[in-house]
Design a protein around this motif. Structure first.
Motif, PDB file in Angstrom:
ATOM      1  N   MET A  48      -5.360   4.836  -5.747  1.00 52.03           N
ATOM      2  CA  MET A  48      -5.722   6.221  -6.050  1.00 52.03           C
ATOM      3  C   MET A  48      -5.687   6.492  -7.560  1.00 52.03           C
ATOM      4  O   MET A  48      -6.602   7.112  -8.111  1.00 52.03           O
ATOM      5  CB  MET A  48      -4.784   7.168  -5.298  1.00 52.03           C
ATOM      6  N   THR A  49      -4.652   5.995  -8.224  1.00 55.93           N
ATOM      7  CA  THR A  49      -4.517   6.236  -9.662  1.00 55.93           C
ATOM      8  C   THR A  49      -5.617   5.525 -10.451  1.00 55.93           C
ATOM      9  O   THR A  49      -6.184   6.086 -11.393  1.00 55.93           O
ATOM     10  CB  THR A  49      -3.137   5.763 -10.152  1.00 55.93           C
ATOM     11  N   SER A  50      -5.926   4.301 -10.059  1.00 53.87           N
ATOM     12  CA  SER A  50      -6.962   3.555 -10.780  1.00 53.87           C
ATOM     13  C   SER A  50      -8.345   4.180 -10.577  1.00 53.87           C
ATOM     14  O   SER A  50      -9.190   4.148 -11.477  1.00 53.87           O
ATOM     15  CB  SER A  50      -6.968   2.086 -10.351  1.00 53.87           C
ATOM     16  N   ILE A  51      -8.576   4.771  -9.399  1.00 53.03           N
ATOM     17  CA  ILE A  51      -9.845   5.482  -9.174  1.00 53.03           C
ATOM     18  C   ILE A  51      -9.928   6.706 -10.080  1.00 53.03           C
ATOM     19  O   ILE A  51     -10.961   6.983 -10.699  1.00 53.03           O
ATOM     20  CB  ILE A  51      -9.984   5.883  -7.693  1.00 53.03           C
ATOM     21  N   ILE A  52      -8.845   7.429 -10.184  1.00 52.13           N
ATOM     22  CA  ILE A  52      -8.812   8.616 -11.041  1.00 52.13           C
ATOM     23  C   ILE A  52      -9.107   8.250 -12.486  1.00 52.13           C
ATOM     24  O   ILE A  52      -9.816   8.970 -13.203  1.00 52.13           O
ATOM     25  CB  ILE A  52      -7.436   9.318 -10.929  1.00 52.13           C
ATOM     26  N   ASP A  57     -11.750  -2.449 -12.103  1.00 52.44           N
ATOM     27  CA  ASP A  57     -11.227  -3.792 -11.799  1.00 52.44           C
ATOM     28  C   ASP A  57      -9.882  -3.705 -11.097  1.00 52.44           C
ATOM     29  O   ASP A  57      -9.615  -4.449 -10.141  1.00 52.44           O
ATOM     30  CB  ASP A  57     -11.104  -4.620 -13.080  1.00 52.44           C
ATOM     31  N   THR A  58      -9.041  -2.786 -11.570  1.00 51.46           N
ATOM     32  CA  THR A  58      -7.729  -2.601 -10.939  1.00 51.46           C
ATOM     33  C   THR A  58      -7.882  -2.090  -9.516  1.00 51.46           C
ATOM     34  O   THR A  58      -7.190  -2.544  -8.596  1.00 51.46           O
ATOM     35  CB  THR A  58      -6.877  -1.612 -11.754  1.00 51.46           C
ATOM     36  N   THR A  59      -8.802  -1.160  -9.319  1.00 48.86           N
ATOM     37  CA  THR A  59      -9.052  -0.632  -7.972  1.00 48.86           C
ATOM     38  C   THR A  59      -9.459  -1.747  -7.018  1.00 48.86           C
ATOM     39  O   THR A  59      -8.957  -1.845  -5.890  1.00 48.86           O
ATOM     40  CB  THR A  59     -10.158   0.440  -8.000  1.00 48.86           C
ATOM     41  N   LYS A  60     -10.364  -2.594  -7.477  1.00 49.06           N
ATOM     42  CA  LYS A  60     -10.868  -3.682  -6.642  1.00 49.06           C
ATOM     43  C   LYS A  60      -9.753  -4.624  -6.224  1.00 49.06           C
ATOM     44  O   LYS A  60      -9.634  -4.996  -5.045  1.00 49.06           O
ATOM     45  CB  LYS A  60     -11.954  -4.452  -7.402  1.00 49.06           C
ATOM     46  N   ILE A  61      -8.908  -5.011  -7.187  1.00 45.45           N
ATOM     47  CA  ILE A  61      -7.811  -5.941  -6.895  1.00 45.45           C
ATOM     48  C   ILE A  61      -6.771  -5.275  -5.991  1.00 45.45           C
ATOM     49  O   ILE A  61      -6.310  -5.863  -4.999  1.00 45.45           O
ATOM     50  CB  ILE A  61      -7.148  -6.422  -8.202  1.00 45.45           C
ATOM     51  N   ALA A  62      -6.400  -4.028  -6.324  1.00 46.65           N
ATOM     52  CA  ALA A  62      -5.371  -3.319  -5.559  1.00 46.65           C
ATOM     53  C   ALA A  62      -5.817  -3.078  -4.120  1.00 46.65           C
ATOM     54  O   ALA A  62      -5.027  -3.224  -3.177  1.00 46.65           O
ATOM     55  CB  ALA A  62      -5.039  -1.991  -6.236  1.00 46.65           C
TER      56      ALA A  62
END
Length: 240
Positions: A48-52, A57-62
């Motif tokens: 959620m935080t990386s999307i915001i 890249d972080t969203t994809k990995i998480a």
């Protein structure tokens, strides 16, 4: 809407950036592949935080890690393997809110991947609900640990309409996600059974144990049972 708020508030932007860093550095993984519900909540926050912050890249990995962990902590029926009916509700709340966030942020691809897990978790969570038609009250049998994070009644209220038929935010999320409950008369899974016959409902705990160690909120309560009559608890196992 959340990005507009963040861009107009430097303190909020700093908060999310700090949150992203703290979560990235403190994912609750343990040696020998041992994992449990905490890391799901960590990864939910990271997604959620990386999307915001548009950290794609972080969203994809998480999100990939999240799906991998869901495969570990949920059984094929959608029950949390840790053996607590109360933690099941809390876990369900996390997945509902993540799916709601994905929907609102137009992350359709991730939303579709998470949907089968959501359906399984919802089905297994509603398995525990005993509805009192006259009072609009819901109760659940308590197997395993009770979490200190949310009390049982508040957690149940998350899934139902409030007084005067006014929905709380949890029920609004379920409505928007178009989630429906099951009305099966007899349900048996690897961990629980539920039998309904006219005014009687019986829940039985019968977890399987393959000999592998894993962190758990389960008690040594194999074979314990809770009996309801006319939606009221009649016989309750005292636990440990």
């Amino acid at each position: 809407f959340y990005k507009k708020d963040m861009n107009n508030n430097e303190s909020l932007k700093i908060f999310f950036k700090n949150t992203l860093q703290v979560l990235s550095n403190n994912l609750e993984y343990y040696p020998n592949g041992i994992t449990y519900n905490h890391v799901i909540n960590d990864l939910k926050g990271l997604v959620m935080t990386s999307i915001i912050l548009d950290e794609h890249d972080t969203t994809k990995i998480a999100f990939k890690l999240l799906i991998n962990e869901l495969d570990q902590v949920l059984d094929s029926d959608g029950f949390l393997r840790e053996g607590s009916s109360h933690y099941q509700l809390i876990f369900c709340k996390w997945i509902c809110e993540l799916q709601y966030f994905l929907k609102k942020s137009n992350n359709i691809e991730y939303e579709k991947i998470l949907e089968p897990f959501l359906k399984r978790v919802i089905s297994s969570t509603f398995f525990f609900f005993v509805f009192h038609k006259k009072s609009n009250h819901i109760s659940i049998p308590l197997f395993g640990d009770v979490s200190p994070d949310f009390n049982v009644e508040w957690m149940i209220s998350y899934f139902k309409k409030g007084s005067n038929n006014i929905s709380n935010y949890g029920h609004k999320i379920l409505d928007e996600l178009n989630i429906k409950k099951s009305n099966s008369m007899v349900i048996t899974s690897r961990h629980y059974s539920k039998i309904k016959n006219e005014n009687w409902i019986v829940f039985v705990k019968h977890s399987e144990n393959n000999g592998l160690y894993k962190p758990t909120h389960e008690h040594q309560d194999f074979g314990s049972f809770v009996i309801y009559y006319k939606s009221n608890k009649l016989i309750v196992d005292i636990g440990r």
